[in-house]
Design a protein around this motif. Structure first.
Motif, PDB file in Angstrom:
ATOM      1  N   GLY A 290       4.154  14.081   0.542  1.00 29.83           N
ATOM      2  CA  GLY A 290       4.901  13.868   1.779  1.00 29.83           C
ATOM      3  C   GLY A 290       5.721  12.603   1.691  1.00 29.83           C
ATOM      4  O   GLY A 290       6.195  12.230   0.616  1.00 29.83           O
ATOM      5  N   GLN A 291       5.891  11.931   2.811  1.00 30.16           N
ATOM      6  CA  GLN A 291       6.679  10.704   2.868  1.00 30.16           C
ATOM      7  C   GLN A 291       5.954   9.670   3.724  1.00 30.16           C
ATOM      8  O   GLN A 291       5.105  10.001   4.552  1.00 30.16           O
ATOM      9  CB  GLN A 291       8.070  10.985   3.445  1.00 30.16           C
ATOM     10  N   LEU A 292       6.335   8.402   3.511  1.00 26.28           N
ATOM     11  CA  LEU A 292       5.828   7.301   4.324  1.00 26.28           C
ATOM     12  C   LEU A 292       7.013   6.550   4.901  1.00 26.28           C
ATOM     13  O   LEU A 292       7.977   6.239   4.181  1.00 26.28           O
ATOM     14  CB  LEU A 292       4.987   6.348   3.464  1.00 26.28           C
ATOM     15  N   ASP A 293       6.960   6.254   6.206  1.00 27.36           N
ATOM     16  CA  ASP A 293       8.051   5.487   6.801  1.00 27.36           C
ATOM     17  C   ASP A 293       7.773   3.996   6.619  1.00 27.36           C
ATOM     18  O   ASP A 293       6.730   3.583   6.091  1.00 27.36           O
ATOM     19  CB  ASP A 293       8.258   5.854   8.274  1.00 27.36           C
ATOM     20  N   GLU A 294       8.720   3.171   7.065  1.00 25.40           N
ATOM     21  CA  GLU A 294       8.608   1.733   6.853  1.00 25.40           C
ATOM     22  C   GLU A 294       7.369   1.161   7.533  1.00 25.40           C
ATOM     23  O   GLU A 294       6.696   0.281   6.974  1.00 25.40           O
ATOM     24  CB  GLU A 294       9.865   1.031   7.369  1.00 25.40           C
ATOM     25  N   THR A 295       7.054   1.634   8.724  1.00 24.01           N
ATOM     26  CA  THR A 295       5.857   1.142   9.420  1.00 24.01           C
ATOM     27  C   THR A 295       4.593   1.457   8.625  1.00 24.01           C
ATOM     28  O   THR A 295       3.692   0.615   8.492  1.00 24.01           O
ATOM     29  CB  THR A 295       5.760   1.766  10.822  1.00 24.01           C
ATOM     30  N   GLN A 296       4.526   2.658   8.063  1.00 28.35           N
ATOM     31  CA  GLN A 296       3.358   3.033   7.255  1.00 28.35           C
ATOM     32  C   GLN A 296       3.274   2.200   5.978  1.00 28.35           C
ATOM     33  O   GLN A 296       2.179   1.815   5.557  1.00 28.35           O
ATOM     34  CB  GLN A 296       3.425   4.520   6.923  1.00 28.35           C
ATOM     35  N   LEU A 297       4.415   1.909   5.368  1.00 30.56           N
ATOM     36  CA  LEU A 297       4.412   1.098   4.152  1.00 30.56           C
ATOM     37  C   LEU A 297       3.969  -0.329   4.453  1.00 30.56           C
ATOM     38  O   LEU A 297       3.211  -0.927   3.680  1.00 30.56           O
ATOM     39  CB  LEU A 297       5.804   1.106   3.517  1.00 30.56           C
ATOM     40  N   GLN A 298       4.419  -0.877   5.564  1.00 30.68           N
ATOM     41  CA  GLN A 298       3.996  -2.223   5.927  1.00 30.68           C
ATOM     42  C   GLN A 298       2.502  -2.263   6.243  1.00 30.68           C
ATOM     43  O   GLN A 298       1.808  -3.217   5.867  1.00 30.68           O
ATOM     44  CB  GLN A 298       4.809  -2.709   7.123  1.00 30.68           C
ATOM     45  N   SER A 299       2.005  -1.235   6.911  1.00 33.36           N
ATOM     46  CA  SER A 299       0.564  -1.164   7.186  1.00 33.36           C
ATOM     47  C   SER A 299      -0.232  -1.049   5.895  1.00 33.36           C
ATOM     48  O   SER A 299      -1.314  -1.642   5.749  1.00 33.36           O
ATOM     49  CB  SER A 299       0.257   0.028   8.099  1.00 33.36           C
ATOM     50  N   LEU A 300       0.299  -0.286   4.934  1.00 32.43           N
ATOM     51  CA  LEU A 300      -0.361  -0.155   3.631  1.00 32.43           C
ATOM     52  C   LEU A 300      -0.432  -1.496   2.926  1.00 32.43           C
ATOM     53  O   LEU A 300      -1.481  -1.875   2.391  1.00 32.43           O
ATOM     54  CB  LEU A 300       0.399   0.865   2.778  1.00 32.43           C
ATOM     55  N   GLU A 301       0.675  -2.240   2.910  1.00 34.09           N
ATOM     56  CA  GLU A 301       0.688  -3.544   2.250  1.00 34.09           C
ATOM     57  C   GLU A 301      -0.277  -4.506   2.933  1.00 34.09           C
ATOM     58  O   GLU A 301      -0.934  -5.316   2.260  1.00 34.09           O
ATOM     59  CB  GLU A 301       2.114  -4.097   2.245  1.00 34.09           C
ATOM     60  N   ALA A 302      -0.379  -4.419   4.246  1.00 36.05           N
ATOM     61  CA  ALA A 302      -1.334  -5.271   4.954  1.00 36.05           C
ATOM     62  C   ALA A 302      -2.761  -4.927   4.554  1.00 36.05           C
ATOM     63  O   ALA A 302      -3.603  -5.817   4.351  1.00 36.05           O
ATOM     64  CB  ALA A 302      -1.144  -5.113   6.461  1.00 36.05           C
ATOM     65  N   ALA A 303      -3.052  -3.627   4.419  1.00 36.59           N
ATOM     66  CA  ALA A 303      -4.399  -3.204   4.020  1.00 36.59           C
ATOM     67  C   ALA A 303      -4.713  -3.608   2.586  1.00 36.59           C
ATOM     68  O   ALA A 303      -5.858  -3.939   2.255  1.00 36.59           O
ATOM     69  CB  ALA A 303      -4.543  -1.695   4.199  1.00 36.59           C
ATOM     70  N   LEU A 304      -3.695  -3.577   1.725  1.00 38.13           N
ATOM     71  CA  LEU A 304      -3.881  -3.963   0.327  1.00 38.13           C
ATOM     72  C   LEU A 304      -3.919  -5.479   0.158  1.00 38.13           C
ATOM     73  O   LEU A 304      -4.435  -5.979  -0.850  1.00 38.13           O
ATOM     74  CB  LEU A 304      -2.746  -3.392  -0.530  1.00 38.13           C
ATOM     75  N   GLY A 305      -3.322  -6.199   1.091  1.00 42.22           N
ATOM     76  CA  GLY A 305      -3.223  -7.642   0.957  1.00 42.22           C
ATOM     77  C   GLY A 305      -2.227  -8.051  -0.102  1.00 42.22           C
ATOM     78  O   GLY A 305      -2.344  -9.124  -0.702  1.00 42.22           O
ATOM     79  N   ALA A 306      -1.232  -7.208  -0.347  1.00 39.82           N
ATOM     80  CA  ALA A 306      -0.229  -7.491  -1.373  1.00 39.82           C
ATOM     81  C   ALA A 306       1.032  -6.680  -1.089  1.00 39.82           C
ATOM     82  O   ALA A 306       0.965  -5.616  -0.458  1.00 39.82           O
ATOM     83  CB  ALA A 306      -0.756  -7.141  -2.764  1.00 39.82           C
ATOM     84  N   GLN A 307       2.155  -7.205  -1.557  1.00 46.10           N
ATOM     85  CA  GLN A 307       3.396  -6.461  -1.459  1.00 46.10           C
ATOM     86  C   GLN A 307       3.541  -5.550  -2.672  1.00 46.10           C
ATOM     87  O   GLN A 307       3.184  -5.921  -3.800  1.00 46.10           O
ATOM     88  CB  GLN A 307       4.592  -7.411  -1.371  1.00 46.10           C
ATOM     89  N   LEU A 308       4.076  -4.368  -2.447  1.00 45.07           N
ATOM     90  CA  LEU A 308       4.269  -3.410  -3.525  1.00 45.07           C
ATOM     91  C   LEU A 308       5.539  -3.741  -4.296  1.00 45.07           C
ATOM     92  O   LEU A 308       6.528  -4.195  -3.708  1.00 45.07           O
ATOM     93  CB  LEU A 308       4.393  -1.992  -2.948  1.00 45.07           C
ATOM     94  N   PRO A 309       5.545  -3.520  -5.621  1.00 42.28           N
ATOM     95  CA  PRO A 309       6.795  -3.660  -6.378  1.00 42.28           C
ATOM     96  C   PRO A 309       7.876  -2.769  -5.778  1.00 42.28           C
ATOM     97  O   PRO A 309       7.588  -1.649  -5.330  1.00 42.28           O
ATOM     98  CB  PRO A 309       6.413  -3.210  -7.787  1.00 42.28           C
ATOM     99  N   ARG A 310       9.109  -3.258  -5.767  1.00 38.44           N
ATOM    100  CA  ARG A 310      10.178  -2.575  -5.040  1.00 38.44           C
ATOM    101  C   ARG A 310      10.357  -1.126  -5.482  1.00 38.44           C
ATOM    102  O   ARG A 310      10.413  -0.215  -4.657  1.00 38.44           O
ATOM    103  CB  ARG A 310      11.493  -3.335  -5.222  1.00 38.44           C
ATOM    104  N   GLY A 311      10.449  -0.887  -6.801  1.00 41.10           N
ATOM    105  CA  GLY A 311      10.664   0.471  -7.295  1.00 41.10           C
ATOM    106  C   GLY A 311       9.509   1.391  -6.962  1.00 41.10           C
ATOM    107  O   GLY A 311       9.705   2.552  -6.573  1.00 41.10           O
TER     108      GLY A 311
END
Length: 247
Positions: free
Chosen positions: A76-97
């Motif tokens: 499926g897909q993830l929107d920007e809000t979901q990606l930001q929530s994911l990064e918060a849960a991981l405690g790290a920013q994802l590589p851009r690509g």
């Protein structure tokens, strides 16, 4: 298979373009040349063979490989809000690509076993690229860190898939877009900073970015496998010693 071949005469600003299929000929000044062969090892790596031919010369059959596109089924897909929530849960920013790819796919399941030729990396339908799946922990990216990373690696890394013979990881540090692999043979030993650092030195980059990694994945077929070898009893073979001596 078609290719656009541009002929640029020596010491001349003039050029000509020819769109030819594999085996077709095209003019080069007073000579005739042929698009003779194509060897594609991935979406980003290929070798084209062109050569001069005589009039009415019979074409030799091409011998190169044609890369087969990865057969991945996105979740499926993830929107920007979901990606930001994911990064918060991981405690790290994802590589851009990787972040862009994850937003478009939310992980992916291989339809058939896949590999990267020459490397001991195999992705199976039962071991997909992780996404946001809290309802199914084995495929969830956040829960994969406690399942696969925390015992062996530091929080500087994010595990993105459990391959058949090791872990695929990306860096949690900005500016590093590469995808890395560590073999199961190296996921051993005690805990502690020194042991973790030693394991992390055995990480090997297998692609410079997530798009390149996807481009190198190839559906696994029997003709890709090396011939069987019979070793005497007691012989130790380490699958990390693959082509180019990397891993």
């Amino acid at each position: 298979m078609r290719a656009e071949i541009i002929v640029m005469p020596f010491r001349s600003d003039e050029s000509s373009a020819h769109e030819v299929t594999l085996g077709e000929t095209f003019p080069v000044a007073d000579e005739i040349w042929r698009f003779a062969d194509l060897d594609m090892s991935s979406a980003d790596e290929w070798e084209v063979t062109v050569r001069r031919v005589d009039e009415n010369e019979v074409m030799e059959p091409p011998t190169g490989r044609l890369w087969k596109q990865a057969r991945l089924r996105p979740y499926g897909q993830l929107d920007e809000t979901q990606l930001q929530s994911l990064e918060a849960a991981l405690g790290a920013q994802l590589p851009r690509g990787y972040r862009i790819w994850l937003g478009r796919n939310n992980g992916a399941q291989p339809e058939v076993p896949h590999h990267i030729p020459g490397m001991p990396i195999a992705l199976l339908p039962t071991g997909p690229l992780f996404g946001v799946h809290p309802e199914y922990p084995p495929f969830d990216l956040v829960q994969a860190q406690s399942r696969h990373r925390d015992l062996w690696l530091s929080r500087a890394w994010l595990v993105i898939a459990k391959a058949a013979s090791g872990l695929l990881v990306v860096s949690a540090e900005l500016g590093n877009e590469s995808v890395y692999f560590v073999h199961d043979f190296d996921l051993v030993g005690p805990s502690g900073p020194a042991a973790t650092a030693a394991r992390e030195r055995k990480l090997r980059a297998v692609a410079w970015s997530m798009p390149e990694f996807i481009g190198r994945l190839t559906p696994m077929e029997l003709d890709h496998l090396p011939p069987a070898e019979i070793h005497p009893p007691g012989t130790f073979t380490d699958p990390r010693n693959y082509e180019n001596g990397q891993l």
